[in-house]
Design an enzyme around this catalytic site. Structure first.
Site, PDB file in Angstrom:
ATOM      1  N   PHE A  75       0.949  -1.138   0.172  1.00 27.77           N
ATOM      2  CA  PHE A  75      -0.123   0.055  -0.059  1.00 27.77           C
ATOM      3  C   PHE A  75       0.821   1.245   0.091  1.00 27.77           C
ATOM      4  CE2 PHE A  75      -2.302   3.486   2.035  1.00 27.77           C
ATOM      5  CZ  PHE A  75      -3.309   3.250   1.160  1.00 27.77           C
ATOM      6  N   TYR A 126       0.889   5.390  -0.081  1.00 27.53           N
ATOM      7  CA  TYR A 126       0.052   6.720   0.248  1.00 27.53           C
ATOM      8  C   TYR A 126       0.910   7.927   0.069  1.00 27.53           C
ATOM      9  CZ  TYR A 126       2.807   6.300   4.541  1.00 27.53           C
ATOM     10  OH  TYR A 126       3.730   6.162   5.278  1.00 27.53           O
ATOM     11  N   GLU A 147      12.339   2.711   3.227  1.00 27.35           N
ATOM     12  CA  GLU A 147      11.442   3.306   4.252  1.00 27.35           C
ATOM     13  C   GLU A 147      11.831   3.169   5.798  1.00 27.35           C
ATOM     14  OE1 GLU A 147       8.818   4.799   3.380  1.00 27.35           O
ATOM     15  OE2 GLU A 147       9.248   4.305   1.239  1.00 27.35           O
TER      16      GLU A 147
END
Length: 178
Positions: free
Chosen positions: A11, A13, A88
């Site tokens: 996912f 965003y 990340e």
């Protein structure tokens, strides 16, 4: 944590929506419930430095987040997870989670997502608009200028017919300065 013998869903965003950096089989508009997109992370690497932090997005508690889900083939899953951890988790400000995501076509999948760690020193929490704009203006790191990051995310959301009032307000303020 992940069964890497099956398709992996990821996912996105923020910048993952417009610069995933990994091969995928499918890209689908998706919703994540229980979290919202927030400029709540002081960036010390990608869009700022410890001396002049920028501000990047995190998934924070509450609400709903429109984003993109990517389906990754099993043979690419392990390399994708490794890549995402390196990208990340540079300063460990995000928690790697497996979260239920609803795809635009109604399917429900479990997706890898990175949620902000509210106890991390880089968690900015809620800031005033003036503070957010100041941090975005000053931020520049190894991945580029913070205003470009905000604008790219905003433009991508507009292309998906998603309204993000804060990003819209920031982009308007940046445009007035230009």
């Amino acid at each position: 944590m992940w069964d890497l013998t099956e398709d992996l869903w990821v996912f996105g965003y923020g910048s993952l929506m417009w610069r995933p950096g990994f091969p995928y089989l499918e890209r689908v508009h998706a919703h994540l419930y229980g979290y919202h997109r927030s400029l709540c992370v002081f960036s010390h690497v990608h869009r700022g430095t410890p001396e002049h932090p920028g501000l990047v997005l995190g998934l924070d508690r509450g609400g709903r987040c429109h984003g993109v889900a990517f389906r990754v083939a099993p043979e690419e899953a392990q390399a994708t997870v490794q890549y995402l951890r390196e990208r990340e988790q540079v300063t460990a400000v995000y928690l790697e989670r497996r979260l239920p995501v609803r795809l635009a076509d109604g399917r429900r999948v479990q997706a890898l997502a990175y949620v902000v760690d509210r106890y991390h020193k880089q968690y900015a929490g809620r800031l005033s608009f003036e503070q957010v704009l100041k941090l975005v203006r000053q931020g520049q790191g190894v991945s580029g200028r913070n205003p470009d990051y905000v604008r790219n995310t905003y433009d991508h959301l507009v292309g998906m017919n998603v309204v993000d009032p804060l990003l819209h307000r920031i982009v308007d303020a940046l445009d007035q300065e230009a």
